[in-house]
Structures are given as C-alpha cells and as structure tokens.
Design an enzyme around this catalytic site. Structure first.
Site, PDB file in Angstrom:
ATOM      1  N   GLY A 157     -10.104  32.371 -14.230  1.00 64.98           N
ATOM      2  CA  GLY A 157      -8.739  32.038 -14.618  1.00 64.98           C
ATOM      3  C   GLY A 157      -8.417  30.557 -14.553  1.00 64.98           C
ATOM      4  N   HIS A 181     -13.959  43.189  -7.205  1.00 55.26           N
ATOM      5  CA  HIS A 181     -13.504  41.958  -7.851  1.00 55.26           C
ATOM      6  C   HIS A 181     -12.981  41.004  -6.772  1.00 55.26           C
ATOM      7  CE1 HIS A 181     -11.215  39.167 -10.295  1.00 55.26           C
ATOM      8  NE2 HIS A 181     -11.947  39.577 -11.323  1.00 55.26           N
ATOM      9  N   GLY A 239     -11.593  38.078 -18.371  1.00 53.26           N
ATOM     10  CA  GLY A 239     -10.189  38.297 -18.052  1.00 53.26           C
ATOM     11  C   GLY A 239      -9.288  37.794 -19.171  1.00 53.26           C
ATOM     12  N   GLY A 240      -8.781  36.567 -19.014  1.00 56.72           N
ATOM     13  CA  GLY A 240      -7.782  36.010 -19.922  1.00 56.72           C
ATOM     14  C   GLY A 240      -8.100  36.184 -21.399  1.00 56.72           C
ATOM     15  N   GLU A 253     -19.304  36.361 -10.696  1.00 58.96           N
ATOM     16  CA  GLU A 253     -18.068  35.673 -11.058  1.00 58.96           C
ATOM     17  C   GLU A 253     -17.744  34.610 -10.008  1.00 58.96           C
ATOM     18  OE1 GLU A 253     -15.490  38.279 -13.785  1.00 58.96           O
ATOM     19  OE2 GLU A 253     -15.006  38.813 -11.732  1.00 58.96           O
ATOM     20  N   GLU A 282     -10.472  39.207  -6.640  1.00 58.62           N
ATOM     21  CA  GLU A 282      -9.028  39.341  -6.380  1.00 58.62           C
ATOM     22  C   GLU A 282      -8.760  40.499  -5.426  1.00 58.62           C
ATOM     23  OE1 GLU A 282      -7.883  39.483 -10.504  1.00 58.62           O
ATOM     24  OE2 GLU A 282      -8.458  37.383 -10.719  1.00 58.62           O
ATOM     25  N   SER A 301     -13.746  32.483 -16.972  1.00 52.26           N
ATOM     26  CA  SER A 301     -13.334  31.659 -18.125  1.00 52.26           C
ATOM     27  C   SER A 301     -14.287  31.767 -19.317  1.00 52.26           C
ATOM     28  CB  SER A 301     -13.138  30.200 -17.701  1.00 52.26           C
ATOM     29  OG  SER A 301     -12.125  30.112 -16.712  1.00 52.26           O
ATOM     30  N   ASN A 326     -11.485  42.705 -18.714  1.00 54.31           N
ATOM     31  CA  ASN A 326     -10.754  43.021 -17.493  1.00 54.31           C
ATOM     32  C   ASN A 326      -9.308  42.603 -17.728  1.00 54.31           C
ATOM     33  OD1 ASN A 326      -9.744  43.365 -14.959  1.00 54.31           O
ATOM     34  ND2 ASN A 326     -10.947  41.726 -13.996  1.00 54.31           N
ATOM     35  N   TRP A 327      -8.489  43.579 -18.069  1.00 53.35           N
ATOM     36  CA  TRP A 327      -7.100  43.264 -18.407  1.00 53.35           C
ATOM     37  C   TRP A 327      -6.264  42.917 -17.172  1.00 53.35           C
ATOM     38  CZ3 TRP A 327      -5.604  47.664 -22.416  1.00 53.35           C
ATOM     39  CH2 TRP A 327      -6.280  47.416 -23.626  1.00 53.35           C
ATOM     40  N   LYS A 328      -6.765  43.231 -15.979  1.00 57.77           N
ATOM     41  CA  LYS A 328      -6.027  42.995 -14.735  1.00 57.77           C
ATOM     42  C   LYS A 328      -4.635  43.636 -14.825  1.00 57.77           C
ATOM     43  CE  LYS A 328      -8.827  38.924 -14.048  1.00 57.77           C
ATOM     44  NZ  LYS A 328      -8.988  37.598 -13.465  1.00 57.77           N
TER      45      LYS A 328
HETATM   46  P1  PGA Z   1     -11.131  35.034 -16.535  1.00 55.97           P
HETATM   47  O1  PGA Z   1     -11.311  36.249 -15.487  1.00 55.97           O
HETATM   48  O2  PGA Z   1     -11.981  35.373 -17.734  1.00 55.97           O
HETATM   49  O3  PGA Z   1      -9.661  34.997 -16.852  1.00 55.97           O
HETATM   50  O4  PGA Z   1     -11.616  33.800 -15.854  1.00 55.97           O
HETATM   51  C1  PGA Z   1     -12.546  36.850 -15.302  1.00 55.97           C
HETATM   52  C2  PGA Z   1     -12.431  37.949 -14.286  1.00 55.97           C
HETATM   53  O5  PGA Z   1     -11.704  37.788 -13.291  1.00 55.97           O
HETATM   54  O6  PGA Z   1     -13.052  39.020 -14.427  1.00 55.97           O
END
Ligand code: PGA
Length: 254
Positions: free
Chosen positions: A175, A97, A236-237, A169, A99, A215, A9-11
């Site tokens: 994050g 998601h 994500g990250g 999640e 977010e 994470s 997930n590159w966001k």
């Molecule tokens: P993260 O994000 O790996 O940076 O914790 C995961 C996500 O939001 O899908």
C-alpha cells in the site's frame, strides 16, 4: 508443476454493488487462462456466495476468503469458521496477512492452527509472510521470513505443504507504492524455496507457488512475474480497478 496466480485482495473495500460491478468488469474481459494459470479474488465475507456463483462456470477463476477462525466452531462471536467457508463452496483462504498479524494480534501459533483447519477441509491456504522496514534496513529479512515459515508451517508433511500457496509481502511495500525491485523479490523467493528445499526436498520446493505482494500494478507486474521464482502476485490497491487488475492477469507467465 507450480501454478501462476494473480490474486486480488480487496481488503475492507467496496460495497456489494461495487463488488459485483468490479467482478463483472474483470470477468467480462474473458481473459483466457492457460491450464497452469489461476485468478483468485479474496473478497469480503458477505460477498463470498455472490462472487463464487459468478465464477462458477469459469475454469481457473476462484474466490477466496481473506481470513478464517483458528477455532473449529462454538462460542466465538464474530468469527467465521473453515467449515462455514467449505459449506458455501470456498476453496481458498488468505492466512496471516501482515495486517491481520499487526492489527488483530494474530500469532504464529494461531496461523499454524488456521493452516491445519484449512488443510483438513481441503481448502488451499494462501500463507503470507514478509518483513517490516527496519528488518530490511538491517538486512535481516531472510532470517525473519524464514522464522515465519518455521513457526507456522514446519509441522506440515510434504503432502500438506504442497496444498499451500505462499505469498511474500514485504510490509514496507504494501500500500506504499514502493514495490520491491524484481531483484529483491527474486532473491527472497529463491531464499524461501531453499528454506522449503532444506526441510522437504528440492522437488517439493519446486512445486510450491510463491506469489509476490506489495504495490503490484499493471505497469510493473510483467517484470516482477518474469523472475524465475516469482509465480504471480497478491494484489491489493491495483485489484480494485478492473483495467489494472486485468493487465496484471495478462502479465502472468504462461
Ligand atoms: P497492495 O497490497 O497491492 O495495495 O500493496 C498488497 C496486499 O496487501 O496484499
């Protein structure tokens, strides 16, 4: 049989040039996937067509959108419809998601509408759920996440549900560098599967892919993915670094 999936997930990160380079770096590793394994990159909208053409000849590599509209079409400035995604060959979309729920006011009812549109178009939704920290601290996570499924998924038929990928999640792990322990992830995934089983039956529940997100890194992926009810990760990250994400792909169960 359920799939094992490493989903990036590159966001809202990376320029077009950086995105091309990152995708090339991961794809050039030529990591061989088993018939049951998939890699999915959820990339920003402007990069969907480029990314989709890069994976066109790579079996089990797919591109996802990070969101879609809950409306069909029409006067909704700035929105992207499922039909648009379908017309450029996209077959996966991340839905709900945390977010999007938190910063963009997406409600359970909107997510149900998005799921219906995706399923109607033959697109696989990756449906996200997960509790905030105060809920976890009060040990309310099982009920909280169950309610998210009840409100957005429980109207689906068993056939429809089997098109859905779930991603658990916990918000406190996204994050933050604070990963759920393997035991916490396994307990929640087992709980989710029991919620699905109570509604649609054990066979259906056993067929649903449930990803863990929050994470995930190269260093912890193998342990998390080894848990019996964890079928891969939404990352994500760590998906922004080719070497890290490649390690995560290689940690998938065979
Ligand atoms: P993260 O994000 O790996 O940076 O914790 C995961 C996500 O939001 O899908």
């Amino acid at each position: 049989m359920r799939k094992q999936i490493a989903a990036a997930n590159w966001k809202m990160n990376l320029t077009y040039q950086q995105a091309e380079q990152l995708l090339d770096e991961v794809l050039n590793q030529n990591i061989e996937l088993g018939p049951n394994q998939q890699v999915i990159f959820a990339v920003p909208f402007p990069y969907l067509i480029m990314a989709n053409s890069e994976v066109a000849n790579m079996a089990n590599y797919h591109i996802a959108a990070q969101n879609c509209s809950d409306k069909n079409a029409g006067a909704y400035t700035g929105e992207t419809s499922v039909e648009m995604l379908q017309s450029v060959g996209i077959k996966h979309v991340v839905i709900g998601h945390s977010e999007r729920r938190e910063y963009f006011g997406e409600t359970a009812a909107m997510l149900a509408d998005k799921l219906n549109l995706c399923l109607g178009a033959g697109i696989t939704p990756i449906f996200c759920c997960g509790e905030p920290l105060p809920v976890r601290e009060n040990e309310g996570q099982n009920n909280y996440v169950q309610q998210q499924l009840v409100e957005s998924l429980f109207h689906l038929s068993a056939d429809q549900l089997q098109q859905v990928v779930l991603a658990y999640e916990p918000i406190w792990a996204i994050g933050t560098g604070r990963t759920a322990t393997t035991q916490q992830a396994q307990e929640m995934h087992r709980h989710l599967r029991s919620v699905l089983a109570a509604k649609w039956g054990q066979d259906v529940a056993n067929n649903i892919t449930i990803l863990y997100g929050g994470s995930v890194k190269g260093a912890n992926a193998a342990e998390l993915f080894a848990a019996p009810d964890v079928d891969g990760g939404l990352v994500g990250g760590a998906s922004l670094q080719a070497a890290e994400f490649s390690m995560i792909i290689q940690a998938l169960k065979k």
